[in-house]
Scaffold this active site. Structure first.
Site, PDB file in Angstrom:
ATOM      1  N   GLY A 132       4.346  -4.784  -7.953  1.00 36.21           N
ATOM      2  CA  GLY A 132       4.305  -3.494  -7.290  1.00 36.21           C
ATOM      3  C   GLY A 132       5.307  -3.428  -6.160  1.00 36.21           C
ATOM      4  O   GLY A 132       5.928  -4.424  -5.789  1.00 36.21           O
ATOM      5  N   GLY A 192       4.757  -3.707   0.447  1.00 39.24           N
ATOM      6  CA  GLY A 192       3.795  -3.121   1.373  1.00 39.24           C
ATOM      7  C   GLY A 192       2.493  -2.664   0.768  1.00 39.24           C
ATOM      8  O   GLY A 192       1.695  -2.033   1.468  1.00 39.24           O
ATOM      9  N   VAL A 193       2.235  -2.946  -0.515  1.00 36.63           N
ATOM     10  CA  VAL A 193       0.979  -2.486  -1.119  1.00 36.63           C
ATOM     11  C   VAL A 193      -0.120  -3.536  -1.006  1.00 36.63           C
ATOM     12  O   VAL A 193      -1.241  -3.299  -1.466  1.00 36.63           O
ATOM     13  CB  VAL A 193       1.186  -2.094  -2.601  1.00 36.63           C
ATOM     14  CG1 VAL A 193       2.104  -0.902  -2.716  1.00 36.63           C
ATOM     15  CG2 VAL A 193       1.721  -3.266  -3.410  1.00 36.63           C
ATOM     16  N   LYS A 231       0.109  -7.162  -1.861  1.00 28.93           N
ATOM     17  CA  LYS A 231       0.040  -8.207  -2.896  1.00 28.93           C
ATOM     18  C   LYS A 231      -0.295  -9.571  -2.280  1.00 28.93           C
ATOM     19  O   LYS A 231      -1.175 -10.278  -2.756  1.00 28.93           O
ATOM     20  CB  LYS A 231       1.369  -8.285  -3.657  1.00 28.93           C
ATOM     21  CG  LYS A 231       1.755  -7.000  -4.371  1.00 28.93           C
ATOM     22  CD  LYS A 231       3.027  -7.155  -5.164  1.00 28.93           C
ATOM     23  CE  LYS A 231       4.254  -7.351  -4.300  1.00 28.93           C
ATOM     24  NZ  LYS A 231       4.567  -6.187  -3.456  1.00 28.93           N
ATOM     25  N   THR A 232       0.406  -9.914  -1.225  1.00 26.87           N
ATOM     26  CA  THR A 232       0.186 -11.228  -0.603  1.00 26.87           C
ATOM     27  C   THR A 232      -1.174 -11.299   0.076  1.00 26.87           C
ATOM     28  O   THR A 232      -1.902 -12.289  -0.075  1.00 26.87           O
ATOM     29  CB  THR A 232       1.303 -11.510   0.428  1.00 26.87           C
ATOM     30  OG1 THR A 232       2.573 -11.457  -0.231  1.00 26.87           O
ATOM     31  CG2 THR A 232       1.119 -12.879   1.050  1.00 26.87           C
ATOM     32  N   SER A 289      14.653   8.241 -18.363  1.00 28.85           N
ATOM     33  CA  SER A 289      13.566   9.195 -18.109  1.00 28.85           C
ATOM     34  C   SER A 289      14.029  10.489 -17.451  1.00 28.85           C
ATOM     35  O   SER A 289      13.236  11.418 -17.311  1.00 28.85           O
ATOM     36  CB  SER A 289      12.498   8.533 -17.228  1.00 28.85           C
ATOM     37  OG  SER A 289      13.037   8.173 -15.971  1.00 28.85           O
ATOM     38  N   LYS A 321       5.419   7.321 -10.379  1.00 23.55           N
ATOM     39  CA  LYS A 321       6.080   8.621 -10.357  1.00 23.55           C
ATOM     40  C   LYS A 321       5.111   9.735  -9.956  1.00 23.55           C
ATOM     41  O   LYS A 321       5.454  10.634  -9.167  1.00 23.55           O
ATOM     42  CB  LYS A 321       6.677   8.927 -11.731  1.00 23.55           C
ATOM     43  CG  LYS A 321       7.827   7.987 -12.110  1.00 23.55           C
ATOM     44  CD  LYS A 321       8.336   8.266 -13.515  1.00 23.55           C
ATOM     45  CE  LYS A 321       9.483   7.343 -13.883  1.00 23.55           C
ATOM     46  NZ  LYS A 321       9.973   7.563 -15.261  1.00 23.55           N
TER      47      LYS A 321
END
Length: 806
Positions: free
Chosen positions: A362, A365-366, A368-369, A686, A729
């Site tokens: 991802g 900043g979401v 993950k760590t 796309s 998106k």
């Protein structure tokens, strides 16, 4: 030359007999020895009570304590006792001098001792030139022998052989050469002095050659080992000094300590054998040598890695769910996967169950760590992390071989040592940022680490023994998946973290970010609050990201300014951060809400794009001017995107009649398609329907709806094909105020990943063909303009349901 006859005296003597072990006494020589056997002690006491004469004969087998007469040699030496000393343990120490040979006639037992009836033997020869020559040869050889022998004092030995009688000379030399008992007994039984001299000459030749060979070998070894001997000598001297000072031998203590540690480690058989072998090598090495340091470091690593120790795993699902919810908001699929893993661990009563290998993919900043850290906390395991960004050397994973100077294990075993257990949560961060060069490919080395069928026998080049990684829970993180080799990606269970919605960001700020920043800046949470509307404005006007890293940065900036005010105005200062305060605290807004620019315009269509940092809108502009039909593409478009533009152009030309476009427009006009933010590379298929919509709008003079965004690949026949990255998106469209999204029908299944609150707000239009796209996107009836900001926020607050139109 004839041998002279033996000369025997006519008298016989009866003397006490002392059998000797491993020694032969010759006439004319003095020798000390200790008498300890009972029969021999009695015989010595009888001799001391008489004329102090005793008969000494060597027994054939030295192992027999009480020899029989036939087990004693018949030829011995009659000796005089010069000195005797009775020892405290009852033994007697004697100093005897041989006087003559004697031949046993009969051995009898007299009580507890042995007595021998014997006949003294003396052989006299005339001193002929031949004998003198033989004597000179033997003396010369004996001098060489004494010089080469390290145990015989030269001056003393030379003085003892300055005799002119051949019998005495031969016996004296025979007594001092270092040969076997059988050779000495043979010399004793050779009565003729000339024959004894001949035998001695042969024996001395052989012994001299042996000594020369020994000396050559010694000199060669001495040269080779000079440095080691010097170090050994110095070390031994240091030991002696330490012992004098009352200190213990550090090396002995170190070896014993290492043995104890190896025993406690409970290593596998192969590793234990290597450790003991290396310990033996270390034991014989000088402590200050470079090799000893290498061996000691190797043993330290073998001992320190966790061969058997494991963390006690927490398998309480309620506790794990509580921890995950406390640390992270949303991410329901990830949390479900972790709880499923714990449920399986609880049902399967197998301590050696293989660990999982997950990959969180991802934008930055979401979380993950931090999610990996929460998993370790929820499961009660240790947590270790390795950043693989920029790693390009295979040895970073597998370690260096011990033949290299400064070698050490790879990052995998280094982190296992840090964890101290064999079942930690092991985070491989930024696995998509690895590269390769002439030193190897680290991603290939990870294939073994991340394969549950192979990592139970992981081989690090430094340890050179198998290590079990099968119980480790590996978690990888990546921003994008395509740089990861397919073979490596196939070994991981990929879980996508697409990003957060506006609602989720607000909740994350309220629950986690604001309390954390207030605490970090020394502010009382009871005195400082943030209105929800101000948080919304910070997100919309000061950040534009999929995660919350920049949001946290902006909140930290606000807290710093509040801390400054507290210092100036006192600890009683309180404040509530409102929307009208943001310009003062953070400055002019960095971004304007995208909806303020969304007007229905000709030749401008809104597309959706996927990037490494999440989803983004992709404004596509088209214009035309008189020319010869040239198609110009700008905006740093990639090859795939340029081909999509050509496919869109071909579709428009084939449908020109249906669209009401001049069939010869491609001959009269040049068309220019531009995608703004031209410094940023763009690629992918796309944007096909977006460019086709912009062209159709331009050529038909029909505005494109400003509240519509679209994504999809176009074919020459006008079919709309599925695309990837749908969630990212859609979140970008939602973040930027888009109300309607046109999607390929084949992506309908992916709508299940869209959060419910987003689905309530947005309208999804699923299409199969380009004709359907144009019907939705083009404003053929002149749709009136509305204040979309106001309507959008109103709907979000009320939770107005959205729709999916087929």
């Amino acid at each position: 030359m004839s041998t002279p006859p033996e000369e025997r005296t006519d008298k016989f003597e009866l003397l006490p007999l002392v059998p000797l072990r491993d020694v032969v006494v010759f006439p004319y020589t003095m020798i000390p020895f200790v008498v300890g056997r009972k029969s021999s002690l009695v015989a010595v006491e009888q001799a001391l009570a008489g004329e102090k004469k005793i008969f000494l004969a060597t027994q054939r087998d030295a192992k027999i304590d009480d020899p029989k007469p036939e087990e004693i040699n018949a030829i011995g030496t009659i000796a005089n006792i010069v000195q005797s000393l009775k020892l405290p343990n009852g033994n007697i120490k004697l100093l005897v001098e041989g006087s003559a040979r004697g031949k046993v006639v009969e051995i009898k037992r007299d009580g507890e001792s042995l007595v021998a009836l014997l006949q003294p033997i003396e052989v006299k020869v005339e001193l002929t030139p031949d004998i003198e020559t033989e004597m000179g040869k033997v003396v010369s050889l004996f001098e060489k022998y004494v010089k080469l022998s390290p145990n015989l004092p030269y001056e003393t030995m030379i003085s003892t052989i300055r005799v002119s009688e051949p019998g005495r000379l031969s016996d004296t030399i025979a007594a001092h050469i270092q040969v076997g008992i059988e050779e000495k007994q043979n010399l004793l039984e050779t009565f003729n002095p000339q024959e004894r001299l001949t035998i001695l000459s042969t024996l001395l030749d052989a012994e001299i050659e042996k000594l020369r060979v020994d000396r050559r070998i010694h000199q060669r070894v001495k040269k080779q080992m000079e440095k080691a001997q010097k170090e050994y000598y110095l070390n031994e001297k240091m030991k002696a000094i330490q012992q004098e000072l009352g200190r213990k031998d550090d090396k002995v203590n170190e070896i014993e300590e290492l043995k104890e540690k190896i025993a406690k480690c409970r290593m596998p058989k192969e590793a234990h054998e290597k450790a003991m072998q290396e310990l033996k090598r270390l034991e014989v090495m000088p402590p200050v040598s470079a090799e000893a340091t290498v061996s000691r470091n190797y043993l330290d690593w073998l001992i320190s890695v966790p061969w058997h120790k494991r963390s006690k795993e927490i398998r309480d699902l309620d506790y794990a769910e509580k921890v995950l919810n406390e640390d992270h908001y949303g991410l329901e699929k990830i949390k479900e996967r972790i709880l499923e893993f714990l449920a399986v661990r609880r049902l399967v009563k197998n301590k050696n169950m293989k660990g999982s290998i997950l990959c969180f993919s991802g934008p930055p900043g979401v979380g993950k760590t931090s999610l990996a850290q929460s998993i370790a906390k929820a499961t009660g395991r240790k947590f270790v992390r390795v950043s693989l960004g920029g790693v390009r050397d295979e040895a970073e994973i597998r370690g260096h071989r011990r033949t290299y100077i400064g070698a050490f294990p790879g990052q995998v075993l280094q982190m296992m040592k840090k964890a101290g257990t064999k079942n930690p949560v092991f985070l491989l961060d930024e696995v998509d940022k690895m590269s390769m060069d002439f030193r190897g490919d680290p991603s290939s080395a990870l294939l073994e680490v991340l394969d549950p069928e192979q990592n139970s026998t992981f081989l690090d080049h430094y340890l050179d023994t198998e290590f079990d990684l099968s119980q480790v829970m590996f978690i990888c993180t990546a921003n994008i998946l395509h740089p990861i080799p397919p073979a490596l990606r196939d070994r991981m269970e990929v879980m996508r973290l697409a990003g957060y919605t506006l609602f989720e960001k607000i909740k994350i700020a309220q629950r986690f970010l604001i309390p954390k920043q207030l605490k970090n800046h020394g502010l009382d949470q009871g005195k400082f609050t943030f209105e929800e509307e101000s948080i919304r404005d910070v997100i919309e006007k000061y950040t534009r990201e999929a995660g919350v890293r920049n949001l946290e940065r902006e909140l930290a900036s606000i807290c710093r300014k509040l801390s400054r005010r507290v210092v100036r105005e006192g600890k009683e200062y309180t404040s509530t951060v409102k929307s009208e305060h943001l310009a003062e605290l953070l400055g002019v807004p960095k971004f304007r809400p995208a909806t303020s620019e969304k007007k229905n315009e000709i030749g401008i269509a809104t597309g959706l794009a996927w990037t490494e940092v999440g989803g983004e809108i992709l404004m596509t502009e088209a214009t035309m001017m008189k020319g010869r039909g040239k198609l110009m593409l700008t905006g740093k478009l990639g090859d795939v995107m340029q081909e999509s533009a050509q496919a869109a152009m071909s579709f428009i030309r084939t449908r020109s009649e249906a669209l009401g476009i001049d069939e010869d427009f491609h001959r009269k006009f040049d068309i220019h398609i531009h995608v703004p933010e031209g410094a940023i590379p763009k690629d992918g298929p796309s944007a096909g329907i977006t460019m086709a919509t912009a062209l159709a709008s331009l050529l038909t003079k029909t505005p494109v709806r400003g509240d519509v965004a679209m994504t999809g690949e176009i074919t020459l026949r006008g079919k709309v094909l599925a695309i990837g990255g749908l969630k990212e998106k859609v979140l970008a469209a939602h973040r930027l105020g888009i109300r309607t999204i046109i999607l390929p029908r084949d992506n309908e299944k992916d709508l299940a990943d869209i959060p419910e609150d987003i689905q309530k707000i947005l309208e999804f239009r699923l299409v199969d063909t380009m004709d359907e796209v144009l019907q939705i996107a083009l404003d053929r009836g002149g749709t009136p303009e509305v204040d979309k900001d106001k309507e959008y926020n109103k709907d979000l607050d009320k939770g107005v349901p959205g729709s999916v139109t087929h």
